[in-house]
Design a protein around this motif. Structure first.
Motif, mmCIF file in Angstrom:
data_model
loop_
_atom_site.group_PDB
_atom_site.id
_atom_site.type_symbol
_atom_site.label_atom_id
_atom_site.label_comp_id
_atom_site.label_asym_id
_atom_site.label_seq_id
_atom_site.Cartn_x
_atom_site.Cartn_y
_atom_site.Cartn_z
ATOM 1 N N ASN A 45 0.846 -1.191 0.000
ATOM 2 C CA ASN A 45 0.000 0.000 0.000
ATOM 3 C C ASN A 45 0.883 1.243 0.000
ATOM 4 O O ASN A 45 2.111 1.136 0.035
ATOM 5 N N VAL A 46 0.253 2.396 -0.025
ATOM 6 C CA VAL A 46 0.994 3.663 -0.076
ATOM 7 C C VAL A 46 1.903 3.806 1.137
ATOM 8 O O VAL A 46 3.057 4.201 1.023
ATOM 9 N N ARG A 47 1.383 3.478 2.316
ATOM 10 C CA ARG A 47 2.200 3.585 3.531
ATOM 11 C C ARG A 47 3.488 2.787 3.420
ATOM 12 O O ARG A 47 4.559 3.253 3.798
ATOM 13 N N ASP A 48 3.391 1.579 2.883
ATOM 14 C CA ASP A 48 4.571 0.729 2.735
ATOM 15 C C ASP A 48 5.618 1.389 1.836
ATOM 16 O O ASP A 48 6.813 1.315 2.119
ATOM 17 N N VAL A 49 5.184 2.013 0.766
ATOM 18 C CA VAL A 49 6.105 2.665 -0.163
ATOM 19 C C VAL A 49 6.802 3.836 0.541
ATOM 20 O O VAL A 49 8.022 4.010 0.421
ATOM 21 N N LEU A 50 6.038 4.616 1.285
ATOM 22 C CA LEU A 50 6.620 5.765 1.985
ATOM 23 C C LEU A 50 7.588 5.307 3.080
ATOM 24 O O LEU A 50 8.642 5.918 3.277
#
Length: 166
Positions: A45-50
Motif C-alpha cells: 500500500n501507499v504507507r509501505d512505499v513511503l
C-alpha cells in the motif's frame, strides 16, 4: 527527467520529484490510500512505499555519517549485500507494519529534510567528483544521493500510480 549533473539540478529534481509524489498522494481519497496493491508487489500500500523511502533515507544518512569519518559503512546494511537487497527490502517492509500512515509521513518528511541538508552542505565538486570519498568507491556522493532521493521518489510515484490503477 534527466539525471542531475549539478548541485542545483540535484536539489531541484529531488524537491520536484518529492513534491510530485506528495501532490499525487494528497489527491488520493482515504479509501485509495488504504487500497491494497495487487499481488506480486512487496509494498502492499501507499504507507509501505513511503516507509521504504524513509528507511532508504536513513540508510543513506548512516552511510554518509560513517563514510565521512573515513570508515567503511555497511552497505546497503549490516548483514546484507547489494545482491541480497530483496531480502533487505522484505525486512524493511516488516519493520514498519505496526506504524500508521501519519507516523510514516512524519518520519519521511524528517528524513527528506536531513538529506536535503546534506546536499546543501556540499559544494558541487564535493557532490559530483568521482572517487572523492573512499566510501563511495568509483562513483560520486551525488550518485548515492540521487538514488536515495530524486530517482527513488520517481520510482515511488510510478509504483503507486500503477498499483492503484490496476
Amino acid at each position: 527527467m534527466p539525471r542531475p549533473k549539478t548541485k542545483n539540478e540535484l536539489l531541484s529534481v529531488s524537491n520536484q520529484n518529492y513534491k510530485n509524489l506528495w501532490n499525487y498522494i494528497n489527491s488520493l481519497s482515504e479509501e485509495k490510500l488504504k487500497t491494497e496493491f495487487p499481488k506480486g508487489y512487496l509494498n502492499r500500500n501507499v504507507r509501505d512505499v513511503l516507509a521504504h523511502l524513509h528507511h532508504w533515507h536513513i540508510m543513506m544518512f548512516d552511510w554518509y555519517t560513517v563514510g565521512m569519518t573515513g570508515e567503511k559503512p555497511d552497505m546497503p546494511a549490516k548483514g546484507y549485500t547489494w545482491k541480497t537487497t530483496p531480502e533487505l527490502n522484505k525486512d524493511i517492509w516488516k519493520k514498519y507494519q505496526e506504524i500508521n500512515f501519519e507516523e510514516v509521513k512524519i518520519l519521511l518528511e524528517k528524513s527528506f529534510e536531513e538529506l536535503q541538508e546534506i546536499i546543501n552542505h556540499h559544494t558541487e565538486k564535493e557532490l559530483f567528483e568521482k572517487r572523492r570519498y573512499t566510501w563511495t568507491g568509483t562513483t560520486s556522493l551525488a550518485s548515492y544521493l540521487i538514488s536515495a532521493t530524486s530517482s527513488h521518489y520517481d520510482w515511488a510515484y510510478k509504483l503507486i500510480k500503477k498499483c492503484l490503477k490496476q
